[in-house]
Every structure is written in C-alpha cells, then in structure tokens.
Scaffold this active site. Sequence first.
Site, mmCIF file in Angstrom:
data_model
loop_
_atom_site.group_PDB
_atom_site.id
_atom_site.type_symbol
_atom_site.label_atom_id
_atom_site.label_comp_id
_atom_site.label_asym_id
_atom_site.label_seq_id
_atom_site.Cartn_x
_atom_site.Cartn_y
_atom_site.Cartn_z
ATOM 1 C CG HIS D 12 161.876 71.488 118.994
ATOM 2 N ND1 HIS D 12 160.592 71.606 119.861
ATOM 3 C CD2 HIS D 12 161.308 70.961 117.961
ATOM 4 C CE1 HIS D 12 159.327 70.952 119.206
ATOM 5 N NE2 HIS D 12 159.771 70.596 117.976
ATOM 6 C CG HIS D 60 158.734 65.674 117.229
ATOM 7 N ND1 HIS D 60 158.965 66.090 118.483
ATOM 8 C CD2 HIS D 60 158.713 66.490 116.480
ATOM 9 C CE1 HIS D 60 159.250 67.586 118.237
ATOM 10 N NE2 HIS D 60 158.807 67.718 117.159
ATOM 11 C CG HIS D 192 157.729 74.254 111.310
ATOM 12 N ND1 HIS D 192 157.564 74.693 112.748
ATOM 13 C CD2 HIS D 192 158.118 72.714 111.732
ATOM 14 C CE1 HIS D 192 157.670 73.619 113.496
ATOM 15 N NE2 HIS D 192 158.261 72.344 112.844
ATOM 16 C CD GLU D 239 156.612 71.540 116.812
ATOM 17 O OE1 GLU D 239 157.126 70.454 116.806
ATOM 18 O OE2 GLU D 239 157.710 72.318 116.784
HETATM 19 FE FE LIG Z 1 159.019 69.806 116.152
#
Ligand SMILES: [Fe+3]
Lengths: 117, 117, 280, 280
Positions: D12, D60, D192, D239
């Site tokens: 995403h 987030h 990431h 995630e």
């Molecule tokens: Fe994210």
Amino acid sequence: MNAPKKHPEIPGTIVFDGEMAMKGYALNRMCYSFNSAENREAFRADEEAYCAKYGLTEEQRDAVRRRDVLAMLEAGGNIYYLAKLLGIFGLNVQDIGAMQTGMTVEEFKQKLVEAGR
Amino acid sequence: MNAPKKHPEIPGTIVFDGEMAMKGYALNRMCYSFNSAENREAFRADEEAYCAKYGLTEEQRDAVRRRDVLAMLEAGGNIYYLAKLLGIFGLNVQDIGAMQTGMTVEEFKQKLVEAGR
Amino acid sequence: MAKIVGAIMTSHVPMIGRAIANRNLQQDPYFKPFFDGLHPVRDWLARVKPDVAVLIYNDHGLNFFLDNLPTFAVGAAPVYHNADEGWGLPPFGSFAGDPRLSWHVIECLIEDEFDIATCQQVVVDHAFSIPMLLLWPDERPVRTVPILINTVQHPLPSPVRCAKFGRAIGRALESYEEDIRIVVVGTGGLSHQLEGTRAGFINKAFDLECIDSLATDPSRLTRYTSRELVALAGAQGVEILNWITARAALEGAVREIHRNYHIPISNTAAGTLLLEPLAA
Amino acid sequence: MAKIVGAIMTSHVPMIGRAIANRNLQQDPYFKPFFDGLHPVRDWLARVKPDVAVLIYNDHGLNFFLDNLPTFAVGAAPVYHNADEGWGLPPFGSFAGDPRLSWHVIECLIEDEFDIATCQQVVVDHAFSIPMLLLWPDERPVRTVPILINTVQHPLPSPVRCAKFGRAIGRALESYEEDIRIVVVGTGGLSHQLEGTRAGFINKAFDLECIDSLATDPSRLTRYTSRELVALAGAQGVEILNWITARAALEGAVREIHRNYHIPISNTAAGTLLLEPLAA
Ligand SMILES: [Fe+3]
Ligand SMILES: [Fe+3]
C-alpha cells in the site's frame, strides 16, 4: 464457532447490541458531545438546531422533543450516553426509572427500598 | 508467562515501545494534530507557540527546530506521526531516508534500486 | 518482586458522590449501611499499605465513544484526571499513574494473547474516582493503573474471558521486578438496571450468590454468558464482570476479610468485598 | 451461506497513489513492474465478482492515536471516508460499508475470545484506499469491512496471535447467513524501514520466504516474534502481519493464482499475492 445464536429476549430490557447501535449512532454521538458544558449550553439554546447538526432521525428527534426515554431507547439510544441528555432535562436515574415504569418517583424509590427486604 | 524478556537490540532501529512512548507523548500528540490542514497552517504561522501549546520537552523542541529526524526519534517521536510534521517541512520518506543515513537523496534512491538486484 | 496484597470489590454508584462531597450524609440512615461496610476495608488498607491500586472498571461514555470502543483497555499515563460526565457529578481531581508498571502489564498481556487497547491518556469517570475516594477518603497515597472493560456495547466479553483476563493481569503484576505492594480493585454492581420497563430491577438472591462465589468458588460465575448476567443482574449489573476480573487476579486460595451488602443506593444494590490471598 | 473466494495480499505504498492519480505513470519503468503484477488479479476479480472485500490493514496515525490504540479493531460503519493524512496524498473518496456483516464478524470474534475494539466510524487511510483503487480502478462494486491491526505501538500482536485472529475472521465470514462472495485483502509490506540509521533497509531473501510460506506453508511464519519480524523485514515490514492474518482466513489447501515481487517503490519492496481456497 458457528453463527452466533439468536439470544433469548430479556423482559423489559433492550440489549444494546449491533442492531441497536446501527439505529442509534447519530443520537448517541450527539449525547456523547454533552460531556462538554459548552455543548450542553448550545443544546439548551437551540435544541432543534443542535439535533439537526448531529443528523438525528425523525424518530430520534421526536423522542427527544417528547422527553420520552423509552422512545429514545427504541430509537437506538444507549442509556450511558442518554444519561447526559437526560441530565440537561434535569432528570436523574430515579426520575427516569419512574418515567419508564409508570410510577411516581416516590413509588419507584419505595420499590427499591422494598427490594432490600 | 513471566516478566517479558529484554529484547535484543536491532541495529539502526529504535523500536517504538512503552519506553519511547512515555518519552514522546507530547511530540506525537502534536504531530497527530497535523492531520488537519488548519493545524498545519497554525504551526507554519508560529512554530514556537505551537510547540509550546503541546508542551514539547526542550529536547523535542530542539530536534524540531533543527529538523533533525534522528533526534526527533531519540526524543520519543514515532515515525507514523512524525511523517506529518516532516510533510510540513516538505520532506518525504526518501528525503528523510537520505538525511538519516547521511546520503544524498539520489544515493539513497540508488541504494534502493540496487537492493532489488 | 511485586506482590498482590488483596482484591477489593466495591460499587461505584454516582449517588455515593454526594456523601463523599458532604461527609455528614455518611451518618444518614440512607447511606450509613453502605459506608459502615467500608471501615474494615480502610483499616485493612492502613495496615497493608499498598503502593499501587489497579482499578478494573467500565467507562460510562466519558473516555470512550462508540467510534473506538475497546473490549479491554489499559491506561499508561503519568496522571489521570476525573472529569465532568455531563449529568452533574463534580469531578474529584486527579490521580497519580504508574506508567512503567502499566507498560509492564501491557507487555505481559499482549504476550499472553489479550488484544488490549493501550491508552496513554485516559479521563477517568466515577467508576474510578468514587472507589478511590471510598478507599482513601483523606489522602492519595497510591499510584494507579486503570484497566477498562466494555460493558456499554454488546457483545461484551464473556465471564470466562474476563476470568482469564484477570488471571493474566495477576500474573503480569506478580512478575513486575520492583518490590511494591499492589491492591486490585474491581468496581461496579451489584444488581441494577437503569433503562427499559424493567428499570429498578434488583436481584438480591443472585447478588448474594455472586459474593459467595467470588469468596469461595469463582468458577461458578463463569458458567454464565454475559447475556445471562444481564438477565440475572440487570443491564448495569453486568458490571459484575469487573468483580470477576479483579477476583481472578488472585491466585490460589483466599481469605475473606470483609463483606457488606445493602439495598439500595439510588437504583442499585451496593456491595463491598475484601479478599486476601492465603499465601500473603 | 457466505463464501470466501480468495485472499489477495498487496502493498500500500503511498507513492503508488501518484500512479493512481496519473495513470500514465503506470507505464513508466519505475511503476510498470508493480502495476503489471495487478492485471491477473483484476482479471480474477472480474471473473469471481466478490460482493464484499474485508480489508486487513494497519492505520498509520490517521484514525487512531496513542490515547486509544487497539491491537485489533473492526469497523462497523455504513460508509468509510478516506482523508488527508497530513503529508500530501489526496484522498480517494468514500467506500461503502456492510455494517450487518461487520456486526456478525464482531459477534463471532468476541465469542471466540478476541478482544477487539468496535468502531462505528473509521476514517480510512492509504493502507485501505490504495489497495481498493489498485484492485478496482474504475468502479467500486464491493462493500467493505475494515479490520485494523496495530503496527504502530509495540508490543504488537505476535504472528501466532494474528494467524489465530485470521482463522477466526475466516470462520466468522463463512458462518454468515447471506449468500455473498467475500474476498479478504491483506495490505502493506513487504520489507521496508522508514526511520533510523537503517532507513532504506530491504530484505529480498526474507520477502521471498514470506511469499513462499504464505503460498505453501503459512505456519512457517508463525515461528517468529513480532520483534524478529522488525529485525528481518524492517520496522514497517512488520506489516506482513496483515498478510499473515489475511492468509489465515483461508482454511485448508490453497491454489496460488498469481504472485509478483518488485524492488523498489519508494522505500519499499512491493509485492502482490493471490490465493484461492482449493475447495472453491
Ligand atoms: Fe504502511
Ligand atoms: Fe456503573
């Protein structure tokens, strides 16, 4: 688990479940705003405008107009939030106990004293 | 279970746990407010006053003044909330990646492309 | 290591606030039977001198709204302010937190697979402030950790889940490295119902069964569903979930130090129970 | 009865939003390898025509703040609005809810002892809107149920707990009485890290291990703790918990319809995986 069973009815009691929550959201959101004294003042100053701002359904507005606790509950009101609105109307839990059960406040209080015997 | 074990360090990574959360609450709360364009505008208009309003610690205010991302993290900032503040400064995640790793933005981007080889 | 010195269960009826604000009322025949039941508890507290109180209670629409209503939540703030709930009870000031202990509890509970919400800011309502003032009327000698259970929006957690949660809270507290003494406080109940044509419902037999069970065999209460608790104890009597959770924080056999039961305060059957772990 | 027709896992990354707003960019060499991986998924969706998408994702810092941060939350609103997150991504409008299905899922999850927060209002962020626009670029033919997992504040739920949660979501969906077709979508990842001196961390070997495991033996991923996932996949690579949860919603053997993996989009290894239950 499988699909939750249908729950048996509890006499004289509306259980505040998802069904009621879906119905009552606008009313409950308005009532939650009454934690703030400023918002209570705004409601007192213009009840119709305040109800409109929170998007109450016609059923909910009518129940509020008529100070009808049972109708507010039917319209999806949750008692914990409604208590804040009822406070604005000067009604405490014993007043609304009497209203909902069709007693005078004195009769309602007496009934509670007798429950202890 | 018994007392949670001490977790091994992860190189180059500050895990945002209770320890950091206790330290960073004021800074994170300020950053959360930047979901609103109006609040971002107020920060831009008077950065010092805005930081004071949210009760930032001296360490946090200093890190914000210096646009020092690593110092903001050390001061308890959580990257998800900091991202909103860094957006006000015109910094995206690649800009701050470069800043934190001491690279140019082009070098940082190149490093990522090479990670795919 | 930390030690749980006991569990106190007590009602949090807002009307009690009147007799907290005006102590003369505590001698009034309406309030006296309830307040008299607190003296042995205060004596016990003066003797065991806990450092921390973990309050297990339900928010009544002050801190949480239906847009984000946790089943279980743990506070982790340095201080908790009591606030205006909209219907006239004056706030009773602020209460010191213990964020380091809170985070320890949070770490343990997540590790134990309880899906709690973490709350670095909590405005506490009468269900926290009134028991605090009942237990410590003159000073605030303890730090606090609020643990909140949803009793507002059905589906509520089951008594079985609450008992497991309470036991996990107990384990978490006992694994804390500091040498502190902790009292667990479950607030609310006993039987009462505010809304509907059954408003004013009281079930003395069931309340006494609850007190007996918690004192001698808490597993008896976990046979019920939360819906059955609504039927038996009234829509708000379901706050007994807080008592079940607090009781479950104690491991092994317990000694009953004190109990008290009185009907009514306002619409509510008011009760107090103090248990001490036998090992203590 | 309702039927789960498949599970889609996809990244995403906010930067994808640029190529959603300006479709020409999808042919740009930077974006093309990722967008090409979506065509087989869109073809599959056009064929199986789900009625509902259950999105498993992490907020987030738009809808939730640290004052009340749930481990697991379930949305139950009639409509979900995407909103300004503060750093420049334009909102992508609104998405229809299915509150009746949401409440069914909530009832089942509480009965199964998951201590979820219930959310009758949720502002959805890019982790919801971007996958929706990737899967349905031209129309919004599905109703949605958002299910949120905390990846912001440690302690996070463990992969084991997420897998149990996912399986319980699957059981809940399959027990819904209406004849609807449901696709489960897990969003985020793959490796990431945005913050710290390790910013820009990518772990291709681990990402490929994750995709393989989810396709063939998801239990392999539940050996890890969430902290270990941070070490292996990066602070935001955690995630993958959303993928683990979505995958676990499928019971029994699965057929892999499609996978895609590409480094980088922005700071992220971007992946897509589509699985179908063999029984379907
Ligand atoms: Fe994210
Ligand atoms: Fe109460």
